[in-house]
Write an enzyme that holds these catalytic residues in place. Structure first.
Site, PDB file in Angstrom:
ATOM      1  CG  PHE A  19      -1.697   1.248   1.432  1.00 48.34           C
ATOM      2  CD1 PHE A  19      -2.863   1.467   0.696  1.00 48.34           C
ATOM      3  CD2 PHE A  19      -1.302   2.234   2.322  1.00 48.34           C
ATOM      4  CE1 PHE A  19      -3.607   2.635   0.863  1.00 48.34           C
ATOM      5  CE2 PHE A  19      -2.036   3.402   2.499  1.00 48.34           C
ATOM      6  CZ  PHE A  19      -3.196   3.609   1.753  1.00 48.34           C
TER       7      PHE A  19
ATOM      8  NE  ARG B  79      12.663  -9.302  10.198  1.00 50.73           N
ATOM      9  CZ  ARG B  79      12.672 -10.555  10.642  1.00 50.73           C
ATOM     10  NH1 ARG B  79      11.597 -11.307  10.508  1.00 50.73           N
ATOM     11  NH2 ARG B  79      13.751 -11.053  11.209  1.00 50.73           N
TER      12      ARG B  79
ATOM     13  CB  ALA C 291       1.688  15.637  18.155  1.00 46.38           C
TER      14      ALA C 291
ATOM     15  CD  GLU D 228       0.551  20.022  13.481  1.00 46.36           C
ATOM     16  OE1 GLU D 228      -0.460  20.004  14.206  1.00 46.36           O
ATOM     17  OE2 GLU D 228       0.503  19.793  12.251  1.00 46.36           O
TER      18      GLU D 228
ATOM     19  N   PRO E 168       9.453   0.510  16.580  1.00 50.08           N
ATOM     20  CG  PRO E 168      11.422   0.328  17.806  1.00 50.08           C
ATOM     21  CD  PRO E 168      10.020   0.867  17.875  1.00 50.08           C
TER      22      PRO E 168
ATOM     23  CD  GLU F 278     -12.847  21.964   5.441  1.00 47.01           C
ATOM     24  OE1 GLU F 278     -13.171  20.950   4.783  1.00 47.01           O
ATOM     25  OE2 GLU F 278     -12.699  23.100   4.948  1.00 47.01           O
TER      26      GLU F 278
END
Length: 176
Positions: free
Chosen positions: A15, A37, A75, A91, A113, A137
């Site tokens: 993806f 993996r 964040a 932010e 990780p 928005e």
């Protein structure tokens, strides 16, 4: 070469979206065998510690993945070709209406990780002045402030379940 290094043998993109890319890759292990993996690639994110008049600022925001409203430090994800320092200033203004004289990067850490390369940059905002929020928005959140003396109790309460926020609170406690 690192004796623990896993060499990429085959890369398969599953993806490729706006925020993440997911791959199911084949690697050669240090012992010569092969393994699969699954990896999520992410541009990274920033978060910011904002303390004003002995109050640390947080936002409450519904998060779809855990299906709950979380208490977090301000964040956001880093946009393409945007420096983390630019993102964190943006932010801060968007989420709590904070404007500051400067920011300092105090930590960088991987979120998970074991399957993702997402790196989060933790900043401290200096000389924060509060103005009006500039939410995007599609952003719905509430501001919550907690006195720094109440941060240990906040951690103990279990209300904070977000790793970046726990790290940010610990930083404030260790440096105040």
């Amino acid at each position: 070469m690192d004796e623990l290094y896993e060499q990429l043998v085959e890369q398969n993109i599953v993806f490729d979206g706006n925020v993440i890319r997911v791959e199911n890759n084949k690697v050669r292990l240090p012992n010569g065998k092969e393994a699969s993996r699954e990896v999520v690639y992410h541009r990274g994110a920033v978060c910011v510690i904002a303390v004003v008049d002995d109050y640390m600022y947080f936002v409450k925001q519904f998060r779809v993945a855990p299906n709950e409203t979380l208490l977090e430090v301000p964040a956001g994800k880093i946009e393409v070709d945007e420096a983390p320092k630019v993102t964190v200033v943006k932010e801060l203004k968007e989420e709590i209406g904070g404007v500051c004289s400067d920011v300092s990067n105090v930590h960088q850490f991987y979120v998970s990780p074991g399957f993702s390369d997402e790196l989060v940059y933790l900043y401290v905002a200096h000389d924060v002045k509060l103005e009006e929020q500039a939410l995007e928005e599609d952003e719905f959140l509430e501001i919550e402030k907690v006195h720094v003396n109440d941060l240990p109790a906040l951690l103990q309460s279990g209300r904070v379940r977000d790793a970046k926020t726990i790290i940010a609170i610990q930083h404030v406690l260790l440096n105040s």
